[in-house]
Write a protein that holds these residues in place. Structure first.
Motif, PDB file in Angstrom:
ATOM      1  N   GLU A   1      -7.915   5.487   9.751  1.00  0.00           N
ATOM      2  CA  GLU A   1      -8.972   6.446   9.403  1.00  0.00           C
ATOM      3  C   GLU A   1      -8.525   7.864   9.726  1.00  0.00           C
ATOM      4  O   GLU A   1      -7.974   8.102  10.800  1.00  0.00           O
ATOM      5  N   VAL A   2      -8.794   8.787   8.800  1.00  0.00           N
ATOM      6  CA  VAL A   2      -8.414  10.181   9.032  1.00  0.00           C
ATOM      7  C   VAL A   2      -9.297  10.790  10.122  1.00  0.00           C
ATOM      8  O   VAL A   2     -10.519  10.715  10.055  1.00  0.00           O
ATOM      9  N   ARG A   3      -8.643  11.378  11.139  1.00  0.00           N
ATOM     10  CA  ARG A   3      -9.361  11.973  12.273  1.00  0.00           C
ATOM     11  C   ARG A   3      -9.101  13.460  12.420  1.00  0.00           C
ATOM     12  O   ARG A   3      -9.651  14.120  13.299  1.00  0.00           O
ATOM     13  N   GLY A   4      -8.199  13.980  11.597  1.00  0.00           N
ATOM     14  CA  GLY A   4      -7.878  15.409  11.689  1.00  0.00           C
ATOM     15  C   GLY A   4      -6.666  15.689  10.823  1.00  0.00           C
ATOM     16  O   GLY A   4      -6.257  14.838  10.029  1.00  0.00           O
ATOM     17  N   TRP A   5      -6.088  16.896  10.985  1.00  0.00           N
ATOM     18  CA  TRP A   5      -4.892  17.249  10.224  1.00  0.00           C
ATOM     19  C   TRP A   5      -3.693  16.523  10.805  1.00  0.00           C
ATOM     20  O   TRP A   5      -3.636  16.274  12.001  1.00  0.00           O
ATOM     21  N   GLY A   6      -2.753  16.235   9.937  1.00  0.00           N
ATOM     22  CA  GLY A   6      -1.523  15.618  10.413  1.00  0.00           C
ATOM     23  C   GLY A   6      -0.391  15.877   9.459  1.00  0.00           C
ATOM     24  O   GLY A   6      -0.536  16.630   8.500  1.00  0.00           O
ATOM     25  N   ARG A   7       0.730  15.264   9.726  1.00  0.00           N
ATOM     26  CA  ARG A   7       1.881  15.383   8.834  1.00  0.00           C
ATOM     27  C   ARG A   7       2.505  14.009   8.731  1.00  0.00           C
ATOM     28  O   ARG A   7       1.887  13.027   9.137  1.00  0.00           O
ATOM     29  N   ASN A   8       3.716  13.919   8.218  1.00  0.00           N
ATOM     30  CA  ASN A   8       4.406  12.638   8.165  1.00  0.00           C
ATOM     31  C   ASN A   8       5.675  12.718   8.977  1.00  0.00           C
ATOM     32  O   ASN A   8       6.601  13.452   8.637  1.00  0.00           O
ATOM     33  N   SER A   9       5.729  11.978  10.088  1.00  0.00           N
ATOM     34  CA  SER A   9       6.972  11.837  10.841  1.00  0.00           C
ATOM     35  C   SER A   9       6.987  10.443  11.444  1.00  0.00           C
ATOM     36  O   SER A   9       6.787  10.260  12.637  1.00  0.00           O
ATOM     37  N   ARG A  10       7.184   9.436  10.566  1.00  0.00           N
ATOM     38  CA  ARG A  10       7.146   8.047  11.025  1.00  0.00           C
ATOM     39  C   ARG A  10       8.558   7.515  11.214  1.00  0.00           C
ATOM     40  O   ARG A  10       9.479   7.919  10.513  1.00  0.00           O
ATOM     41  N   LEU A  11       8.701   6.585  12.155  1.00  0.00           N
ATOM     42  CA  LEU A  11       9.965   5.874  12.311  1.00  0.00           C
ATOM     43  C   LEU A  11      10.025   4.824  11.201  1.00  0.00           C
ATOM     44  O   LEU A  11       9.100   4.023  11.049  1.00  0.00           O
ATOM     45  N   ASP A  12      11.125   4.813  10.426  1.00  0.00           N
ATOM     46  CA  ASP A  12      11.271   3.806   9.360  1.00  0.00           C
ATOM     47  C   ASP A  12      11.202   2.406   9.946  1.00  0.00           C
ATOM     48  O   ASP A  12      11.803   2.131  10.984  1.00  0.00           O
ATOM     49  N   ASN A  13      10.530   1.516   9.237  1.00  0.00           N
ATOM     50  CA  ASN A  13      10.403   0.139   9.727  1.00  0.00           C
ATOM     51  C   ASN A  13      11.771  -0.556   9.843  1.00  0.00           C
ATOM     52  O   ASN A  13      12.016  -1.323  10.774  1.00  0.00           O
TER      53      ASN A  13
ATOM     54  N   VAL B   1      -3.187  11.813  24.566  1.00  0.00           N
ATOM     55  CA  VAL B   1      -1.946  12.282  23.917  1.00  0.00           C
ATOM     56  C   VAL B   1      -1.485  11.245  22.891  1.00  0.00           C
ATOM     57  O   VAL B   1      -1.085  11.579  21.776  1.00  0.00           O
ATOM     58  N   TYR B   2      -1.589   9.972  23.252  1.00  0.00           N
ATOM     59  CA  TYR B   2      -1.187   8.910  22.318  1.00  0.00           C
ATOM     60  C   TYR B   2      -1.972   9.008  21.016  1.00  0.00           C
ATOM     61  O   TYR B   2      -1.399   9.008  19.920  1.00  0.00           O
ATOM     62  N   ASP B   3      -3.302   9.093  21.134  1.00  0.00           N
ATOM     63  CA  ASP B   3      -4.144   9.164  19.931  1.00  0.00           C
ATOM     64  C   ASP B   3      -3.757  10.354  19.058  1.00  0.00           C
ATOM     65  O   ASP B   3      -3.623  10.225  17.837  1.00  0.00           O
ATOM     66  N   LEU B   4      -3.577  11.511  19.702  1.00  0.00           N
ATOM     67  CA  LEU B   4      -3.263  12.723  18.931  1.00  0.00           C
ATOM     68  C   LEU B   4      -1.892  12.632  18.277  1.00  0.00           C
ATOM     69  O   LEU B   4      -1.726  12.965  17.105  1.00  0.00           O
ATOM     70  N   VAL B   5      -0.880  12.180  19.043  1.00  0.00           N
ATOM     71  CA  VAL B   5       0.471  12.066  18.470  1.00  0.00           C
ATOM     72  C   VAL B   5       0.455  11.054  17.332  1.00  0.00           C
ATOM     73  O   VAL B   5       1.052  11.273  16.276  1.00  0.00           O
TER      74      VAL B   5
ATOM     75  N   VAL C   1       5.167   5.826  20.506  1.00  0.00           N
ATOM     76  CA  VAL C   1       4.953   6.006  19.068  1.00  0.00           C
ATOM     77  C   VAL C   1       6.306   6.301  18.423  1.00  0.00           C
ATOM     78  O   VAL C   1       6.983   7.265  18.810  1.00  0.00           O
ATOM     79  N   GLY C   2       6.699   5.486  17.461  1.00  0.00           N
ATOM     80  CA  GLY C   2       7.935   5.743  16.731  1.00  0.00           C
ATOM     81  C   GLY C   2       7.745   6.937  15.812  1.00  0.00           C
ATOM     82  O   GLY C   2       6.750   7.014  15.091  1.00  0.00           O
ATOM     83  N   VAL C   3       8.682   7.886  15.851  1.00  0.00           N
ATOM     84  CA  VAL C   3       8.584   9.084  15.011  1.00  0.00           C
ATOM     85  C   VAL C   3       9.917   9.302  14.277  1.00  0.00           C
ATOM     86  O   VAL C   3      10.889   8.580  14.513  1.00  0.00           O
ATOM     87  N   GLY C   4       9.940  10.313  13.398  1.00  0.00           N
ATOM     88  CA  GLY C   4      11.105  10.525  12.548  1.00  0.00           C
ATOM     89  C   GLY C   4      12.380  10.872  13.294  1.00  0.00           C
ATOM     90  O   GLY C   4      13.484  10.504  12.888  1.00  0.00           O
TER      91      GLY C   4
ATOM     92  N   GLN D   1      -2.002  10.292  15.330  1.00  0.00           N
ATOM     93  CA  GLN D   1      -2.618  10.918  14.151  1.00  0.00           C
ATOM     94  C   GLN D   1      -1.685  11.936  13.511  1.00  0.00           C
ATOM     95  O   GLN D   1      -1.517  11.973  12.287  1.00  0.00           O
ATOM     96  N   LEU D   2      -1.079  12.785  14.357  1.00  0.00           N
ATOM     97  CA  LEU D   2      -0.209  13.842  13.827  1.00  0.00           C
ATOM     98  C   LEU D   2       0.972  13.261  13.060  1.00  0.00           C
ATOM     99  O   LEU D   2       1.434  13.854  12.083  1.00  0.00           O
ATOM    100  N   HIS D   3       1.460  12.092  13.472  1.00  0.00           N
ATOM    101  CA  HIS D   3       2.683  11.553  12.843  1.00  0.00           C
ATOM    102  C   HIS D   3       2.383  10.772  11.568  1.00  0.00           C
ATOM    103  O   HIS D   3       3.295  10.375  10.857  1.00  0.00           O
ATOM    104  N   ASP D   4       1.097  10.540  11.257  1.00  0.00           N
ATOM    105  CA  ASP D   4       0.769   9.767  10.051  1.00  0.00           C
ATOM    106  C   ASP D   4      -0.421  10.369   9.312  1.00  0.00           C
ATOM    107  O   ASP D   4      -1.459   9.728   9.173  1.00  0.00           O
ATOM    108  N   HIS D   5      -0.254  11.607   8.857  1.00  0.00           N
ATOM    109  CA  HIS D   5      -1.244  12.248   7.989  1.00  0.00           C
ATOM    110  C   HIS D   5      -2.645  12.308   8.586  1.00  0.00           C
ATOM    111  O   HIS D   5      -3.637  12.233   7.864  1.00  0.00           O
ATOM    112  N   GLY D   6      -2.734  12.411   9.916  1.00  0.00           N
ATOM    113  CA  GLY D   6      -4.048  12.544  10.554  1.00  0.00           C
ATOM    114  C   GLY D   6      -4.785  11.236  10.743  1.00  0.00           C
ATOM    115  O   GLY D   6      -5.930  11.225  11.215  1.00  0.00           O
TER     116      GLY D   6
END
Ligand SMILES: *Cc1c(COP(=O)(O)O)cnc(C)c1O
Length: 370
Positions: free
Chosen positions: A223-235, A206-210, A58-61, A212-217
């Motif tokens: 689809e929103v599955r829980g709480w999350g934040r924003n830490s995406r790798l820029d395209n 772990v993949y599913d959770l990470v 998963v690409g992250v910030g 979700q966490l990296h893209d607003h849940g």
């Protein structure tokens, strides 16, 4: 005046050395308007997973976020202790702290990486995980660390920020534990033009959770599955990394060749201690993010090389984790203390030539009266 200049690292060259190719990438991606979570990100994630031999990426910030998201996905919470090496970047420990856990720094072994015996000694009823750092492009003895984790029921999150492509017993750094983070900070082994990172895991959970966490849940379907934040790798960064991954094996070969050259030209100097040479230990395939040596006369050596136009660096500004008393650490780790009185990194990157390395070594030799 020195006859040559060998900077420790030149950030502008990360752009200038392939300016045309990069401008093409900006153009192609820009025209598509593909900036957030587009095909370059998913293609890069697939290629990266394939390259390291993991099921998911998963690409992250950035890698620090990657470590935090991994720890959160593995259920770290208030009161949980996670054992890490004291010889690592503060980010390793801060990721544990920011998720609410307690970082417990321990000693280094003969190769200056986390000592599996020290890890075993630090385990108590509050310990929930181990976070080894695959430092300077070398993977720890993961057989022994996995043994400790198994005996005590602990998770492992690898800080593989400095270890893309490094292997132990034929397996890539990042694929041993429950999750791992890799950094694409510009000066890292494979850098982008800004911040970037990835989480590697073999666990679908772990993949599913990470994810979700990296893209607003939101999950992969949005689809929103829980709480999350924003830490995406820029395209755009992903598009650059997709290109750089293609040339990455050559970059590793070059770093290993430079390490061999250092070994050849410096190994007879008694006052120095060099990293394990490439191919010396069959279990380890080191990719040399850094070439960190120990010198009995470190500060004078650094000053001398500086007058010769040679850039060197003392890792983490010279402060290992446990010496941050300000942050509440109280551990007494004499091996790490001794290491930080002597450690210094020589130039190690794909921009330097064999002549540059010879120039560095000649000056190191001259300093030692050789
Ligand atoms: C660079 C680095 C990090 C942090 O990576 P970022 O992508 O800058 O967040 C963490 N741990 C180690 C060992 C590093 O070298």
């Amino acid at each position: 005046m020195p006859t040559r200049s060998v900077p420790f690292y030149e950030y502008s060259r990360a752009y200038l050395d392939e300016r045309e190719t990069l401008l093409d990438i900006f153009d192609v991606v820009g025209k598509r308007g593909a900036f957030i979570l587009q095909e370059d990100v998913s293609n890069f994630e697939a290629e990266l997973a394939n390259y390291v031999g993991s099921k998911y990426a998963v690409g992250v910030g950035n890698a620090t976020d990657g470590l935090e998201l991994s720890l959160k996905a593995l259920g770290l919470e208030e009161g949980g202790e996670v054992i890490c090496c004291s010889h690592t970047m503060l980010a390793t420990a801060s990721a544990i702290k920011m998720v609410g856990g307690t970082p417990v720094p321990v000693e280094i072994g003969y190769d200056n990486l986390i000592d599996p015996e020290a890890v075993e000694d630090a385990v108590n009823q509050n310990t929930v995980g181990i976070m080894p750092t695959q430092l300077n492009g070398r993977t720890c003895d993961m057989d022994r660390l996995l043994g400790v984790a198994k005996r005590h029921g602990l998770f492992i999150v690898e800080d593989a920020a400095q270890a893309l492509g490094s292997r132990f017993a034929g397996k890539s750094a990042g694929t041993f534990g429950d999750a791992a983070a890799i950094s694409f900070y510009p000066a890292k082994l494979m850098g982008c033009l800004g911040d970037g990172g990835a989480v590697i895991t073999n666990s679908p959970n772990v993949y599913d959770l990470v994810f979700q966490l990296h893209d607003h849940g939101r999950n992969v379907q949005g689809e929103v599955r829980g709480w999350g934040r924003n830490s995406r790798l820029d395209n755009l960064q992903a598009a650059i990394l997709l290109h750089r991954l293609k040339n990455y094996p050559e970059a590793i070969s070059r770093r290993r060749a430079i390490a061999s050259l250092y070994e050849e030209l410096l190994s007879d100097i008694d006052e120095l201690s060099l990293p394990v040479a490439p191919n010396r230990e069959p279990e380890h395939y080191d990719v040399f993010q850094n070439y960190e040596i120990r010198s009995k006369n470190r500060n004078a050596l650094k000053e001398y090389l500086d007058t010769k136009g040679i850039g060197t660096l003392i890792q983490w500004g010279g402060t290992p984790i446990h010496q941050w008393r300000l942050l509440g650490f109280t551990q007494d780790l004499p091996k790490v203390d001794a290491f930080f009185k002597e450690c210094i990194m020589l130039p190690m990157n794909t921009f330097i030539s064999d002549e540059d390395v010879a120039y560095v070594c000649n000056n190191v030799r001259e300093f030692h009266g050789k």
